[in-house]
Design an enzyme around this catalytic site. Structure first.
Site, PDB file in Angstrom:
ATOM      1  N   HIS A 124       0.839  -1.193   0.000  1.00  0.00           N
ATOM      2  CA  HIS A 124       0.000   0.000   0.000  1.00  0.00           C
ATOM      3  C   HIS A 124       0.876   1.246   0.000  1.00  0.00           C
ATOM      4  O   HIS A 124       1.963   1.255   0.574  1.00  0.00           O
ATOM      5  CB  HIS A 124      -0.927  -0.011   1.219  1.00  0.00           C
ATOM      6  CG  HIS A 124      -1.975   1.056   1.176  1.00  0.00           C
ATOM      7  ND1 HIS A 124      -1.715   2.358   1.537  1.00  0.00           N
ATOM      8  CD2 HIS A 124      -3.279   1.016   0.802  1.00  0.00           C
ATOM      9  CE1 HIS A 124      -2.820   3.075   1.393  1.00  0.00           C
ATOM     10  NE2 HIS A 124      -3.775   2.281   0.948  1.00  0.00           N
ATOM     11  N   GLU A 142      -4.346   1.604  -7.081  1.00  0.00           N
ATOM     12  CA  GLU A 142      -4.802   2.681  -6.215  1.00  0.00           C
ATOM     13  C   GLU A 142      -3.934   3.921  -6.454  1.00  0.00           C
ATOM     14  O   GLU A 142      -2.902   4.098  -5.800  1.00  0.00           O
ATOM     15  CB  GLU A 142      -4.699   2.275  -4.744  1.00  0.00           C
ATOM     16  CG  GLU A 142      -5.586   1.117  -4.351  1.00  0.00           C
ATOM     17  CD  GLU A 142      -5.630   0.933  -2.844  1.00  0.00           C
ATOM     18  OE1 GLU A 142      -6.716   1.009  -2.270  1.00  0.00           O
ATOM     19  OE2 GLU A 142      -4.552   0.737  -2.244  1.00  0.00           O
TER      20      GLU A 142
END
Length: 263
Positions: free
Chosen positions: A106, A178
């Site tokens: 992430h 993302e």
């Protein structure tokens, strides 16, 4: 719990990471109600997953029970099985505590904790070695986007993390695109038009080969259907819109009603 290796490539994946939120009582209430909803409705064509804080992992597993269709993940795990890694939790330990999926790479982990392409590769291989589903997060900054280098950047991130995998191993990996400029409280929601090029590239490279291609970044109830309609997208990785149970249940409902879930 469900065996991630037995889940087909077809479902729409709808999941959420709670990040550093929710204590044990709140986690139990959320998951207890979610489990009952999934049991009653079946959410056909949809694979739900929840990624709590590590402190809530065991409680979440207990509430889900042994036969839940909801997959349970962790937000990070170390690639070594054991050793002098103070403060870390290994993939083996996460699995022992009930995890079936590992979130890897992430942007917050990359920015604040030094996660690199090399460490994401180690973690992907460790997750696969222990039979867990790696959820590899990739995404570019606003500066990279403005320079017109988004597609090249994310393909290089993905290729570096997935280097050395066999076709069978790659088929067990989820990839979540993302874009950093679109995530978080201050993120700007991406338009469908902005996502066509990166997902066309990801689809060409990994479509039908990886377990799924997910989008995450300011996903909400208003844009979820449109995001699912993007050609290569096979799921959504959701933040704030799913932190409260009604929002997540509505997203599951929207996904179950989408044509891709009925194919």
């Amino acid at each position: 719990m469900a065996d991630p290796g037995a889940i087909a490539n077809g479902p729409l994946w709808i999941g959420t990471s709670w990040k550093m939120n929710k204590g044990l009582a709140e986690a139990r209430r959320y998951v207890r109600a979610l489990s009952e909803y999934v049991r009653q409705t079946g959410v056909p064509g949809v694979q739900p997953f929840v990624i709590p804080s590590m402190t809530a992992l065991a409680a979440t597993r207990e509430e889900l029970g042994s036969d839940s269709r909801v997959l349970l993940g962790v937000q990070n795990a170390h690639w070594e099985d054991a050793g002098a890694w103070t403060g870390e939790v290994s993939v083996a330990q996460a699995k022992d505590a009930g995890a079936q999926l590992v979130e890897i790479g992430h942007s917050e982990r990359r920015e604040h904790f030094g996660e690199t392409v090399a460490t994401t590769r180690l973690k992907v291989h460790a997750a696969l070695a222990h039979g867990l589903v790696p959820l590899l997060c990739i995404g570019e900054s606003a500066e990279v986007k403005d320079a017109g280098a988004s597609t090249r950047f994310i393909l290089e991130q993905a290729a570096g993390a997935l280097d050395g995998l066999t076709a069978e191993q790659l088929a067990r990996v989820l990839i979540a695109y993302e874009p950093i400029w679109a995530i978080g409280e201050g993120g700007r929601p991406a338009t469908v038009e902005e996502l066509h090029e990166p997902f066309a590239a990801l689809g060409q490279q990994y479509g039908g080969r990886a377990k799924g291609l997910l989008y995450g970044g300011s996903v909400n109830l208003d844009n979820a259907q449109a995001l699912l309609g993007i050609c290569a997208v096979t799921g959504l990785f959701v933040g704030r819109a799913a932190w409260q149970l009604p929002g997540y249940l509505r997203l599951l409902e929207l996904a179950a009603a989408h044509p891709k879930a009925r194919r």
